[in-house]
Design an enzyme around this catalytic site. Sequence first.
Site, PDB file in Angstrom:
ATOM      1  N   GLY A 157       0.825  -1.194   0.000  1.00 11.25           N
ATOM      2  CA  GLY A 157       0.000   0.000   0.000  1.00 11.25           C
ATOM      3  C   GLY A 157       0.860   1.245   0.000  1.00 11.25           C
ATOM      4  O   GLY A 157       0.601   2.208  -0.719  1.00 11.25           O
ATOM      5  N   ALA A 158       1.930   1.190   0.813  1.00 12.64           N
ATOM      6  CA  ALA A 158       2.859   2.312   0.916  1.00 12.64           C
ATOM      7  C   ALA A 158       4.099   1.823   1.651  1.00 12.64           C
ATOM      8  O   ALA A 158       4.120   0.723   2.204  1.00 12.64           O
ATOM      9  CB  ALA A 158       2.214   3.487   1.657  1.00 12.64           C
ATOM     10  N   MET A 159       5.133   2.658   1.678  1.00 12.65           N
ATOM     11  CA  MET A 159       6.375   2.334   2.380  1.00 12.65           C
ATOM     12  C   MET A 159       6.886   3.574   3.078  1.00 12.65           C
ATOM     13  O   MET A 159       6.965   4.653   2.489  1.00 12.65           O
ATOM     14  CB  MET A 159       7.420   1.802   1.396  1.00 12.65           C
ATOM     15  CG  MET A 159       8.769   1.482   2.024  1.00 12.65           C
ATOM     16  SD  MET A 159       8.653   0.136   3.240  1.00 12.65           S
ATOM     17  CE  MET A 159      10.205   0.367   4.109  1.00 12.65           C
ATOM     18  N   GLU A 160       7.294   3.380   4.334  1.00 15.12           N
ATOM     19  CA  GLU A 160       7.580   4.487   5.243  1.00 15.12           C
ATOM     20  C   GLU A 160       8.988   5.043   5.116  1.00 15.12           C
ATOM     21  O   GLU A 160       9.590   5.466   6.116  1.00 15.12           O
ATOM     22  CB  GLU A 160       7.356   4.023   6.684  1.00 15.12           C
ATOM     23  CG  GLU A 160       8.318   2.936   7.201  1.00 15.12           C
ATOM     24  CD  GLU A 160       7.834   1.520   7.001  1.00 15.12           C
ATOM     25  OE1 GLU A 160       8.324   0.620   7.712  1.00 15.12           O
ATOM     26  OE2 GLU A 160       6.960   1.303   6.147  1.00 15.12           O
ATOM     27  N   ASN A 161       9.563   5.103   3.940  1.00 15.71           N
ATOM     28  CA  ASN A 161      10.896   5.669   3.794  1.00 15.71           C
ATOM     29  C   ASN A 161      10.944   7.053   4.438  1.00 15.71           C
ATOM     30  O   ASN A 161      10.128   7.914   4.099  1.00 15.71           O
ATOM     31  CB  ASN A 161      11.256   5.807   2.315  1.00 15.71           C
ATOM     32  CG  ASN A 161      10.921   4.569   1.514  1.00 15.71           C
ATOM     33  OD1 ASN A 161      11.422   3.494   1.787  1.00 15.71           O
ATOM     34  ND2 ASN A 161      10.070   4.741   0.515  1.00 15.71           N
ATOM     35  N   HIS A 215      -0.869   6.337   8.774  1.00 16.84           N
ATOM     36  CA  HIS A 215      -0.092   5.147   9.147  1.00 16.84           C
ATOM     37  C   HIS A 215       1.388   5.358   8.825  1.00 16.84           C
ATOM     38  O   HIS A 215       2.264   5.125   9.675  1.00 16.84           O
ATOM     39  CB  HIS A 215      -0.664   3.953   8.376  1.00 16.84           C
ATOM     40  CG  HIS A 215       0.098   2.675   8.513  1.00 16.84           C
ATOM     41  ND1 HIS A 215      -0.432   1.546   9.091  1.00 16.84           N
ATOM     42  CD2 HIS A 215       1.340   2.306   8.114  1.00 16.84           C
ATOM     43  CE1 HIS A 215       0.448   0.567   9.055  1.00 16.84           C
ATOM     44  NE2 HIS A 215       1.529   1.012   8.456  1.00 16.84           N
ATOM     45  N   GLU A 216       1.672   5.793   7.596  1.00 16.72           N
ATOM     46  CA  GLU A 216       3.064   5.933   7.193  1.00 16.72           C
ATOM     47  C   GLU A 216       3.752   7.051   7.972  1.00 16.72           C
ATOM     48  O   GLU A 216       4.942   6.939   8.289  1.00 16.72           O
ATOM     49  CB  GLU A 216       3.160   6.190   5.690  1.00 16.72           C
ATOM     50  CG  GLU A 216       2.553   5.094   4.826  1.00 16.72           C
ATOM     51  CD  GLU A 216       3.101   3.709   5.126  1.00 16.72           C
ATOM     52  OE1 GLU A 216       4.292   3.583   5.464  1.00 16.72           O
ATOM     53  OE2 GLU A 216       2.334   2.731   5.014  1.00 16.72           O
ATOM     54  N   HIS A 273       5.102   5.917  11.237  1.00 19.55           N
ATOM     55  CA  HIS A 273       6.363   5.185  11.110  1.00 19.55           C
ATOM     56  C   HIS A 273       7.580   6.103  11.214  1.00 19.55           C
ATOM     57  O   HIS A 273       8.684   5.618  11.496  1.00 19.55           O
ATOM     58  CB  HIS A 273       6.423   4.490   9.754  1.00 19.55           C
ATOM     59  CG  HIS A 273       5.780   3.145   9.703  1.00 19.55           C
ATOM     60  ND1 HIS A 273       6.074   2.146  10.604  1.00 19.55           N
ATOM     61  CD2 HIS A 273       4.881   2.615   8.833  1.00 19.55           C
ATOM     62  CE1 HIS A 273       5.382   1.055  10.286  1.00 19.55           C
ATOM     63  NE2 HIS A 273       4.639   1.320   9.228  1.00 19.55           N
ATOM     64  N   GLU A 312       4.568  -2.205  12.513  1.00 20.58           N
ATOM     65  CA  GLU A 312       3.296  -2.207  11.796  1.00 20.58           C
ATOM     66  C   GLU A 312       2.088  -2.097  12.720  1.00 20.58           C
ATOM     67  O   GLU A 312       1.127  -1.396  12.401  1.00 20.58           O
ATOM     68  CB  GLU A 312       3.200  -3.458  10.917  1.00 20.58           C
ATOM     69  CG  GLU A 312       4.298  -3.561   9.883  1.00 20.58           C
ATOM     70  CD  GLU A 312       4.395  -2.329   8.985  1.00 20.58           C
ATOM     71  OE1 GLU A 312       3.426  -1.550   8.905  1.00 20.58           O
ATOM     72  OE2 GLU A 312       5.453  -2.150   8.358  1.00 20.58           O
TER      73      GLU A 312
END
Length: 849
Positions: free
Chosen positions: A256-260, A290-291, A294, A313
């Site tokens: 869905g997404a990535m928390e870079n 959510h991201e 993180h 998560e």
Amino acid sequence: MSVLTRDEAQTRAQILDVERYTIALDLTTGEETFDSITVIRFTARAAGDTFVEVKPATLRSISLDGQPLDPALLDGNRYPLTGLTAGPHELRIDAAMHYSRTGEGMHRFTDPTDGETYLYTQLFMEDVQRVFAAFDQPDLKSVFAIDVTAPEGWTVLGNGVAERTGEGRWTIAPTPLISTYLVAIAAGPWHSITTEHAGLPFGIHCRRSLAPYLDADADEILDITRACYDRYHEKFDEPYPFDSYDQAFVPEFNAGAMENPGLVTFRDEFVYRSAVTDTERQTRAMVIAHEMAHMWFGDLVTLTWWDDIWLNESFAEYMGYQTLTEATRFTDTWVDFGVARKGWGYDADQRPSTHPVAPDPDAVPDTASALLNFDGISYAKGASALRQLVAWLGEKDFLAGINAHFARHKFANATLADFIDNLASATDRDVHAWAEQWLRTTGIDTLTAEIGTPAPTEPAGTPANGNGQSWALTVTRDGSRPHRITVGAYDHALNTQAGPGHLALRDRFETDVPGDGTPVVRPGRRPALVVLNDGDLTYAKIRLDTASWDTVLAGLSGIPDALTRAVLWNTARDMVRDAELPPATYLKAARTHLPYETDLALVQGVLSFAAGQVVDRYTVPEDLPAARATLTDLCRDLIRRTEDGSQPGLRLIAVRHFIDAATQPDTLRSWLDEGTVHGGPELDPELRWRILTRLAVLGATDETAIATELAADPSATGREGAARCRAALPTPEAKAAAWDALFTDDTLSNYLFTATAQGFWQPGQEELTGDYVSRFYPDAIALAARRGPAIAEAAGRYAFPAYAIDAGSLATGTRALEDPELIPALRRKLVDQLDDLRRALAVRTSATG
């Protein structure tokens, strides 16, 4: 390729301190590979041997402290570094690296709409090695300084502020200490919208062909981003730890997404080309929240090893829903969590592959096993456990413990033990015991209500109403966890506007399960309905007493609170899956109550389960015509009730499900020809492809019509729609062509693979696809071995023969689990799919007596 073991990571962390990566990437060298030069400054604490990871197309050169080493010593993805002396070192690696078509490493995508090319990284777990050389484990944090050479006219984004330093040359500001898997680059002719908030540059980005759609939603996206950012700064003592906040919506993204840190990447389906419901907008908002969570939990403080992935998560999942509720217009997010996400956790926790939220470290011995734990346990169950913890601790003490955790471990790594110790420092409650009971165990507790009248021996002072009436609640628990729950008591009330059997809340009170064994006695006559876990603050199956369940079936839509209705719909869902409620009864309840439902998340969740599971998998063949008729009648009723245009979201949901359930093509053909549903909506690309897919399943369209539609919509999603339609056509030739594309064309991108697989297996086409059931297993096993975990995941999820529900199919799949060539990612998906198949068979058997 060798996977990293936990023991190897611990040994390397004892040997090395890694200070800085200086990375130069040249993205102008061709369409198949790019150049990657990495210089790593590190210190060996003592003399010894270790290794560095890299997965090159070609390893051109490698040197240590200026002395050349032999590139031929590369063994798979590891280069040995032997005879290291204690002290500082500099390692330089020059390599050509492959671009990816599967969303792993440096993914390359050319937009069919305009021919523009975009690149982005997804480096999670082990994929950093596809982009640059690294000591690739989360507890060897370092500073990353990156220079990028890109085609002229492109924009480069990274974890820090990126500056153009020359023609096609970009320098990205060095990061603070972060883990290797969090490094991120995105490059291409992005359409960008930039602003500033709290003194930091903020930006949102997408490919140019999506620019009008991002522009239309930019204010909403940025408003949510700012609101969540401000709310997190009210909750957390540590300020946002990076120098900018970019959000890039990228093509063909697997997650869905990535928390870079500083550059969150999202799947670009979140840039809506077609009409969506407010619930879908809420989902996008939740992913943004959510991201962002993180940035603190995952990026500022990072797990030491992958057994603690739930700390990332579960925390972000809980905080995303809670913060969205507090800071934005989406104030009912927990309803969507209850009806959509929570079911994901419940399902995962009842499969053979279940695991504790916080597994024992020995259960996650390497990165391949760790990758399997990105599931409903680590997200939905873990978030549910945290929600119960907050109910038990109180939010003040919970946040005090979280802030202690951030302060003690910022820019470093932490374990479950650290997390629990920090929570315990903020409360007198026994958090360690709670963690053992909630985080180290598997399975779902079941809480059952028993209603009676107080025994004659009740002591004086028992609460009663003026007539001396009272009722008693006993809650039995099948399980081992403590629960703090709310109980709701409801009476019948007259309100003809609220649907059948309107109910009014009489009483709501808290209780602990298990209690002291004494029934809870409340004043008044016995309520018509007693709901355990009213408010959905714990994670458990709920079973009502018989009279209460009868009230639910008659009056579910008349319950005033949407979250209570979500708890009860989840109960019905559980009962169907456990063969305690006939599928036809669930459909009848949906038919009775959804026309009166006002919460879109509930309508969407119930319809999705009714169509995708109850009708397509749990209903025996002889009952299918009646089940499909019920579903179609329900959707038609919802469409009629929304003709005045006052509920566009509800109407859109109904139209979508009517299309998917249609057994006759005439209405769909007329909509497609006219470009609209009578009374709206106009057919946008999503609806046109949905209709054409259903017509393909019904054999009511052909390749000419598909090609014409693709010519009108030559976008990436148009290509996926065409692939789905072609695979769905009910002809031997279409099925053979789709199968060949799936299992022999290794150039097929991850998204085109998924679309083709979705089209191939269709309920009602069993005679056409029957011979492919046995072929699936050897073909999928070979494919996964060739193409890796991302395609293995897609094959196990979408290409599995889910509608071949018979004992023979189960036996064939069970035998396939013995194949020694099965990679872990595919084995896990097959174990889960076969368990779901076993459950479907059990439900069907129960339904036929």
